[in-house]
Motif scaffolding. Structure first.
Motif, PDB file in Angstrom:
ATOM      1  N   PRO A  93       0.824  -1.224   0.000  1.00  0.00           N
ATOM      2  CA  PRO A  93       0.000   0.000   0.000  1.00  0.00           C
ATOM      3  C   PRO A  93       0.856   1.270   0.000  1.00  0.00           C
ATOM      4  N   GLY A  94       0.387   2.223  -0.767  1.00  0.00           N
ATOM      5  CA  GLY A  94       1.099   3.485  -0.861  1.00  0.00           C
ATOM      6  C   GLY A  94       2.089   3.562  -1.994  1.00  0.00           C
ATOM      7  N   ARG A  95       2.338   2.420  -2.659  1.00  0.00           N
ATOM      8  CA  ARG A  95       3.270   2.409  -3.787  1.00  0.00           C
ATOM      9  C   ARG A  95       2.486   2.426  -5.092  1.00  0.00           C
ATOM     10  N   SER A  96       3.034   3.104  -6.103  1.00  0.00           N
ATOM     11  CA  SER A  96       2.412   3.174  -7.429  1.00  0.00           C
ATOM     12  C   SER A  96       3.173   2.256  -8.383  1.00  0.00           C
ATOM     13  N   LEU A  97       2.410   1.473  -9.159  1.00  0.00           N
ATOM     14  CA  LEU A  97       3.025   0.487 -10.047  1.00  0.00           C
ATOM     15  C   LEU A  97       2.610   0.723 -11.488  1.00  0.00           C
ATOM     16  N   GLU A  98       3.540   0.399 -12.381  1.00  0.00           N
ATOM     17  CA  GLU A  98       3.235   0.345 -13.808  1.00  0.00           C
ATOM     18  C   GLU A  98       3.362  -1.131 -14.209  1.00  0.00           C
ATOM     19  N   VAL A  99       2.239  -1.728 -14.638  1.00  0.00           N
ATOM     20  CA  VAL A  99       2.212  -3.147 -14.980  1.00  0.00           C
ATOM     21  C   VAL A  99       2.054  -3.287 -16.494  1.00  0.00           C
ATOM     22  N   ARG A 100       2.979  -4.026 -17.099  1.00  0.00           N
ATOM     23  CA  ARG A 100       2.919  -4.265 -18.546  1.00  0.00           C
ATOM     24  C   ARG A 100       2.694  -5.755 -18.796  1.00  0.00           C
ATOM     25  N   ILE A 101       1.707  -6.044 -19.642  1.00  0.00           N
ATOM     26  CA  ILE A 101       1.365  -7.435 -19.978  1.00  0.00           C
ATOM     27  C   ILE A 101       1.557  -7.602 -21.474  1.00  0.00           C
ATOM     28  N   ALA A 102       2.353  -8.603 -21.870  1.00  0.00           N
ATOM     29  CA  ALA A 102       2.651  -8.793 -23.292  1.00  0.00           C
ATOM     30  C   ALA A 102       2.639 -10.288 -23.615  1.00  0.00           C
ATOM     31  N   PRO A 103       2.190 -10.636 -24.814  1.00  0.00           N
ATOM     32  CA  PRO A 103       2.160 -12.057 -25.195  1.00  0.00           C
ATOM     33  C   PRO A 103       3.565 -12.610 -25.388  1.00  0.00           C
ATOM     34  N   ILE A 104       3.739 -13.899 -25.094  1.00  0.00           N
ATOM     35  CA  ILE A 104       4.995 -14.607 -25.373  1.00  0.00           C
ATOM     36  C   ILE A 104       4.682 -15.663 -26.422  1.00  0.00           C
ATOM     37  N   GLY A 105       4.676 -15.266 -27.667  1.00  0.00           N
ATOM     38  CA  GLY A 105       4.314 -16.182 -28.748  1.00  0.00           C
ATOM     39  C   GLY A 105       2.955 -16.799 -28.476  1.00  0.00           C
ATOM     40  N   ASN A 106       2.878 -18.108 -28.616  1.00  0.00           N
ATOM     41  CA  ASN A 106       1.649 -18.830 -28.308  1.00  0.00           C
ATOM     42  C   ASN A 106       1.714 -19.509 -26.949  1.00  0.00           C
ATOM     43  N   GLU A 107       2.824 -19.203 -26.206  1.00  0.00           N
ATOM     44  CA  GLU A 107       3.038 -19.903 -24.939  1.00  0.00           C
ATOM     45  C   GLU A 107       2.193 -19.335 -23.807  1.00  0.00           C
ATOM     46  N   GLY A 108       1.909 -18.042 -23.870  1.00  0.00           N
ATOM     47  CA  GLY A 108       1.191 -17.397 -22.769  1.00  0.00           C
ATOM     48  C   GLY A 108       1.517 -15.917 -22.748  1.00  0.00           C
ATOM     49  N   VAL A 109       1.664 -15.348 -21.546  1.00  0.00           N
ATOM     50  CA  VAL A 109       1.953 -13.923 -21.431  1.00  0.00           C
ATOM     51  C   VAL A 109       3.051 -13.707 -20.397  1.00  0.00           C
TER      52      VAL A 109
END
Length: 443
Positions: A93-109
């Motif tokens: 709590p109290g911390r700010s986050l930048e979350v990036r989600i990107a695909p890894i081919g067809n394996e997942g993310v």
């Protein structure tokens, strides 16, 4: 034989690379099971990777705690489109986050998390500062300009366009477009001031000039600017502000008119008083010496008023007060000298000191140092801790005798002047020359 260096298999190399990055990183397969988990992720979640690998991510990060985040993972898993989320941390709590989600081919993310608390705090403070600045600029109608000196390109704020009577966005954007709006008689002076500042390497410059607005009105502007220089010291930009000071200029002109009128009336009044006194003295058989002394005091009073008028009756320069008061009593041959720091006196003190200098100079011409060729008068003063200390010192004149009876001039100096100055005056009738010391409060 040369000893060979062990090589890492591809998975080990990948783990080594991920452990070297500063961001939290983990990867999910299409069943949302964690298949990669770097060292920063261990620190962030407080769990070692051997306890995490193979688990479903929702065991680590319950869906109900972050429904938006969970939906983004599902969407990226489904359509392969990268996504970014900026949000507060649930785990910290109290911390700010930048979350990036990107695909890894067809394996997942893959999911990377960067702590941007300090950056977010700085951005918030910057936005607050910008809002405060915009409010201040708008409330005070301050125009801002940025002139790129080599190219002549100039940027104006909307408030600057308002000052010049232009529609928002109506400024053409060149330095010459600014210059052609200045009154011709002010343009050459303004440019000379800027050229001098550039030539002398000044960091700042202030200016006042008149403009011709788009509606035909002539307005006074005042402003200040700072030069921005390149690494080699060449000026490349001038950034500054302008405000409309027309009302102030009009008030100053009106004040000068009133002061001049007041001074004119005071002079007329003094002339009338002088005429009445002359008639009264003549009719009453008053000696000419008394009449001349009275007229001299009126002249000294008028001279002090002249000095104050030149400074709008705000103050009088001490050197000018003394020079005006003593000028009629010496030939300017160096026998009367002045020495002291530049100092402005309030009107009441200036008038009182002018009268005192007149009395001392008159006495020096009649009976003191200035009555003989080799006589000298030295006037010195200092100022400190709110007190003026002035010394009138005579030398080279006839022997001085202590007067048996204090005359009007002496009483004026020792009593009237001391009261007007809020200090003290001492007359020391030394045999080799009169010494008068004055101490006056400075306000």
């Amino acid at each position: 034989m040369t000893k060979s260096t062990p090589t890492l298999d591809p998975d080990e190399r990948l783990i080594a690379v991920l452990d070297s990055v500063s961001d939290v990183f983990y990867a999910l397969d299409r069943s949302f099971r964690i298949i990669l988990f770097n060292r920063r992720a261990e620190e962030f979640f407080g769990r070692p990777r051997d306890q995490i690998l193979g688990q479903v991510v929702w065991n680590l990060y319950p869906v109900e705690q972050g429904p938006v985040f969970a939906q983004m993972i599902r969407d990226t898993m489904g359509d392969g489109v990268p996504r970014t989320l900026n949000a507060g941390s649930i785990l910290q709590p109290g911390r700010s986050l930048e979350v990036r989600i990107a695909p890894i081919g067809n394996e997942g993310v893959g999911v990377s998390i960067n702590d941007v608390t300090e950056r977010a705090r700085a951005e918030r403070e910057l936005r607050r500062s910008e809002r405060r600045l915009n409010l201040a600029v708008g409330a005070n109608r301050i125009g801002i300009f940025d002139w790129h000196i080599p190219s002549g390109s100039t940027v104006w704020s909307p408030e600057m366009e308002d000052i010049f009577g232009l529609r928002r966005g109506g400024f053409e954007g060149r330095a010459e477009d600014f210059r052609r709006r200045l009154m011709p008689e002010d343009l050459s002076r303004f440019e000379a001031e800027i050229d001098e500042a550039l030539a002398t390497g000044a960091e700042h410059v202030t200016f006042e000039f008149r403009i011709l607005r788009a509606d035909g009105a002539i307005r006074w502007l005042g402003g200040a600017a700072q030069f921005v220089r390149s690494e080699d010291g060449r000026p490349v930009r001038m950034v500054g502000t302008n405000v409309d000071i027309t009302d102030r200029k009009v008030a100053e002109a009106h004040q000068r008119l009133l002061i001049n009128e007041l001074n004119h009336r005071v002079k007329n009044t003094l002339a009338i008083v002088q005429g009445i006194a002359w008639q009264s003295f003549r009719m009453g058989g008053v000696p000419a010496e008394v009449r001349h002394a009275f007229e001299g005091r009126l002249a000294a009073l008028s001279a002090a008023h002249n000095v104050l008028t030149r400074q709008s009756w705000e103050a009088g320069a001490i050197a000018h007060i003394i020079e005006e008061a003593t000028a009629p009593h010496h030939a300017g041959d160096g026998r009367l000298t002045l020495s002291g720091p530049g100092l402005d006196l309030e009107p009441k003190t200036a008038v009182a000191l002018g009268l005192a200098m007149h009395e001392l100079a008159t006495n020096a011409v009649k009976h003191g140092a200035l009555s003989e060729r080799d006589g000298r008068v030295q006037i010195t003063w200092t100022a400190g801790e709110g007190v003026l200390r002035l010394t009138w010192r005579e030398s080279g004149g006839p022997p001085v005798r202590v007067p048996a009876v204090r005359g009007f001039g002496t009483r004026l100096l020792e009593q009237g002047l001391a009261a007007d100055l809020g200090g003290r005056v001492n007359l020391d009738f030394r045999a080799d020359g009169l010494v008068c010391t004055v101490e006056a409060a400075l306000t």
